[in-house]
Design a protein around this motif. Structure first.
Motif, short mmCIF file in Angstrom:
data_model
loop_
_atom_site.label_atom_id
_atom_site.label_comp_id
_atom_site.label_asym_id
_atom_site.label_seq_id
_atom_site.Cartn_x
_atom_site.Cartn_y
_atom_site.Cartn_z
N VAL A 1 0.85 -1.19 0.00
CA VAL A 1 0.00 0.00 0.00
C VAL A 1 0.89 1.25 0.00
CG1 VAL A 1 -1.68 1.32 1.34
CG2 VAL A 1 -1.98 -1.14 1.05
N ALA A 2 1.96 1.23 0.80
CA ALA A 2 2.90 2.35 0.78
C ALA A 2 3.58 2.48 -0.58
CB ALA A 2 3.95 2.16 1.88
N ALA A 3 3.95 1.34 -1.17
CA ALA A 3 4.59 1.37 -2.50
C ALA A 3 3.64 1.95 -3.54
CB ALA A 3 5.04 -0.04 -2.89
N ALA A 4 2.35 1.64 -3.41
CA ALA A 4 1.36 2.19 -4.34
C ALA A 4 1.32 3.72 -4.22
CB ALA A 4 -0.02 1.59 -4.06
N ASP A 5 1.40 4.20 -3.00
CA ASP A 5 1.47 5.66 -2.80
C ASP A 5 2.69 6.24 -3.51
OD1 ASP A 5 -0.76 5.42 -1.18
OD2 ASP A 5 0.35 5.58 0.70
N ILE A 6 3.81 5.53 -3.43
CA ILE A 6 5.05 6.02 -4.05
C ILE A 6 4.94 6.01 -5.57
CG2 ILE A 6 7.53 5.57 -4.32
CD1 ILE A 6 7.47 4.38 -1.45
N VAL A 7 4.34 4.98 -6.13
CA VAL A 7 4.14 4.93 -7.59
C VAL A 7 3.37 6.17 -8.05
CG1 VAL A 7 2.91 3.72 -9.45
CG2 VAL A 7 4.25 2.41 -7.79
N ARG A 8 2.32 6.50 -7.31
CA ARG A 8 1.53 7.67 -7.68
C ARG A 8 2.31 8.96 -7.45
NH1 ARG A 8 -4.65 6.53 -6.62
NH2 ARG A 8 -4.51 8.56 -5.62
N ALA A 9 3.13 9.01 -6.41
CA ALA A 9 3.92 10.21 -6.15
C ALA A 9 4.92 10.45 -7.29
CB ALA A 9 4.66 10.08 -4.82
N VAL A 10 5.56 9.38 -7.75
CA VAL A 10 6.54 9.51 -8.85
C VAL A 10 5.84 10.01 -10.11
CG1 VAL A 10 8.08 8.22 -10.38
CG2 VAL A 10 8.17 7.83 -7.91
N ARG A 11 4.67 9.48 -10.36
CA ARG A 11 3.88 9.94 -11.51
C ARG A 11 3.57 11.45 -11.37
NH1 ARG A 11 1.02 7.67 -16.08
NH2 ARG A 11 -0.88 8.82 -16.40
N THR A 12 3.12 11.84 -10.20
CA THR A 12 2.75 13.24 -9.97
C THR A 12 3.97 14.15 -10.10
OG1 THR A 12 0.99 12.53 -8.50
CG2 THR A 12 1.72 14.82 -8.29
N ILE A 13 5.12 13.71 -9.58
CA ILE A 13 6.34 14.52 -9.68
C ILE A 13 6.72 14.70 -11.15
CG2 ILE A 13 8.83 14.51 -9.20
CD1 ILE A 13 8.09 12.98 -6.55
N GLY A 14 6.63 13.63 -11.93
CA GLY A 14 6.93 13.73 -13.36
C GLY A 14 6.01 14.72 -14.05
#
Lengths: 435, 435
Positions: free
Chosen positions: B248-261
């Motif tokens: 669940v934390a990793a899923a948050d990170i996947v979305r954060a990386v997308r948002t940062i890009g």
């Protein structure tokens, strides 16, 4: 029922915590791991050694042991009547590097119940039987709970015997090799009631600081396979807009499953345990993801509603992330609510022992799941320290196990003194409901 | 520069689209796959065959071929002066089941430039050299771009020779085996300017419906390894509150990386390409996740800001999800902005050919990345249909490649007629800035 004025052999039978602790220690040495756990996979030499010890222990208290064609063992403490028996059951097999308590605590608490009866030369009205089911864990032969499942008619014996382990060795051959291929006529009959003590394998009792729980039922489980198909592109030259990133969509699904689990409230849960990315390369946008969702709930309606809600989320995610998502609900185990009369008996037993009535749904499967299909059944949970299980760190306090065993003893005796024999009546057409 | 009143051999040299197309087809047959692509890994028999053909093609137009100790090939069309040469370069190796255009389009457009000059007996002021770099893809020997990297001093020759493929075969041995282990003194010298034509390998030109792009530079890349540590529990008995679910934390990170890009805007990008779950079992809450993040940006400041922002998100996520998260930024390739004078020359060439000036950052690495460290460099992109590359479906229209080759020809000639020789001056202490 304990009476202060009737000492010695006429006292109410009582659990001997030290003996129970020593017995658990003794069995834990069979297949002991260096890390303090136990590896005693079904039908291995270690399993045989534990079975042989249980046979000796039962025979030592004058309880003959029958072995059926599925390897299920049953030690019988003969009652005063031929009424349907009270079954106490669990399993002695473990997962690889499992703990000392998962399964064994239930069998050995049952053994302690029989020993406690013999201590007082107490002869219950109904027979009390102790069952050790074959291959509960499914760690060597799949599926799990195959011994109880086959005994209760869910699987066929031939199919069970044909299951193979990872080396291709047949379950039936291993039963024969270790000397536990018995007679079909020795399968446990449908008794008056079925009781199973087990460690909780979760953190609820530990969080509540309670030693023992009354299990209301076993949650239904449904497994869903989700396949996300996007487009795999080079992570450098592909601008953010227009990407069809399967992992970003999968991340949305992971969070949706979490939210669905939370929104449905305890004891329902939702988990993504498995997730595989293709091509899984640092500089490539993931083209596809296969992942699982595991939902558990106390009713089939709730289980269906969780999957429905997942489908709704998935439709939104597929549209937002420009990917295709396939949802395959490929397996469901329906929930089982335990028999209300058995639960009421366990409540009385808790009161007699002086432990608080704490109610609990089991999130994991147990042999009681199958037993409950054919007779009144119930379960008693014992606190798992930290909620950990299926690992060497698994721990339940000896005092907690002794309390659970006391509840088991009281419940078994209450049921054993119950004169009505519904199961026997069902077998006698036209028989009176009064015995 | 084309003059309508000077026909025949005095006309401005011109690309022959049909010849270029036929040449690309011819080379694509070497290592051709049944799926319409090419498998021509570095220093295999197929690579040798392509190299041998290039040698023959260059010698056929009186361009002698030198091979250096790294296997880099250089065909020389001798200019009228000894001023620093114009280098045109790319690579003939491919990935496994790659396309017909990645690398080959650049080498063969360069070959067509030399042929076009010979068609007119045109002798430029400076020599024009065609380079085929060794092992650009990194698909057989890691790292990628090792031939250009070693030639420009980033790696040592001994280290390059000691690289092994998955079968343990040394790069140096393979150079010798296929007959392309040449002399160190034949390494490409620092020239006046470096030009590389390459297919875009992304969708931008295709989305814009433009055939050719002027590359402004190569994005910096940073790779981050992220390790999420939660607690692995049974998915059934563990209530939703209190879970420490690493996925669940990793899923948050996947979305954060997308948002940062997305937030950093084009051409910056952010991608999670790799994600591995432990234990990755349907009914177990993930205890740990290892995942990558790939960030690309045109300046080091932007790259740093992306990683800083990730760190901020990760701190929040670790707190919210009750997990530990370690972030290791283990590799960074700094951005390279191409030489403004070379870009201006490519602009002029676009004007001469009549193609619109479309500017573009390269998200992928190219040999020009290393060449730009030692001399003025620039790149020309040709549209990739659908943006797909590193696969058999890779496609660039022959008309687009011919247009790109025409821009390459004009740019090379403009540079070749430039009288100033900065590089030669740098090598002569006290030498005049006027040649």
């Amino acid at each position: 029922m304990a009476t202060d004025d009737m000492p010695g052999k006429n006292e109410h039978p009582a659990i001997d915590p030290a003996r129970l602790r020593d017995t658990i220690d003794q069995y834990a040495r069979i297949g002991a791991t260096t890390g303090g756990g136990v590896s005693r996979l079904a039908l291995t030499d270690e399993d045989r050694e534990a079975r042989d010890l249980l046979t000796r222990d039962l025979e030592a208290i004058d309880c003959p042991v029958l072995v059926d064609d599925l390897g299920n063992m049953r030690g019988i403490l003969q009652g005063a009547t031929a009424l349907g028996a009270i079954q106490i059951a669990s399993h002695l097999d473990t997962v690889i590097r499992g703990g000392r308590f998962d399964g064994a605590a239930g069998v050995l608490a049952g053994l302690e119940v029989l020993r406690a009866l013999r201590d007082r030369d107490s002869v219950p009205s109904r027979s009390i039987e102790l069952i050790n089911w074959t291959n509960e864990e499914g760690a060597r032969f799949e599926p799990a709970m195959i011994g109880s499942g086959t005994a209760t008619g869910v699987f066929e014996a031939d199919w069970m015997h044909a299951r193979t382990d990872r080396e291709g060795i047949r379950l039936g051959s291993e039963l024969e090799r270790i000397g536990y291929l018995g007679q079909q006529r020795h399968r446990p009959p449908i008794g008056r009631a079925y009781l199973e003590l087990h460690i909780e394998q979760g953190p609820v009792l530990d969080d509540l600081r309670k030693p023992v729980g009354i299990v209301q039922g076993i949650l239904g489980i449904t497994w869903v396979e989700i396949t996300v198909t996007g487009r795999s592109d080079h992570a450098g030259p592909t601008p953010m807009p227009g990407r069809r990133d399967a992992l970003v969509a999968a991340a949305d699904i992971v969070r949706a499953v979490r939210t669905i689990g939370e929104a449905h409230g305890a004891p329902s849960v939702g988990t993504v345990g498995r997730l595989d990315v293709q091509p899984n390369v640092v500089n490539t946008i993931p083209g596809s993801v296969r992942m699982s969702a595991d939902f558990r709930a106390p009713t089939l309606e709730l289980l269906d509603s969780m999957v429905d809600r997942l489908q709704g989320c998935v439709d939104d995610i597929a549209s937002t992330r420009d990917v295709e998502i396939a949802v395959d609900r490929f397996w469901t185990s329906t929930p089982v609510a335990f028999d209300s009369a058995v639960i009421a008996t366990i409540e009385q037993a808790c009161d007699a022992v002086g432990v608080e009535r704490i109610y609990h749904w089991s999130g994991a499967g147990h042999d009681a799941r199958y037993a409950a299909e054919v007779q009144p059944a119930g379960m008693i949970f014992v606190r798992s320290r930290g909620g950990v299980s299926h690992c060497e760190d698994e721990l339940s306090d000896e005092a907690d196990i002794a309390l659970g065993a006391s509840v088991l003893l009281h419940a078994a005796l209450l049921l054993a003194e119950d004169g009505a024999d519904d199961a026997a009546e069902r077998k006698q057409p036209g028989g009176s409901r009064h015995d």
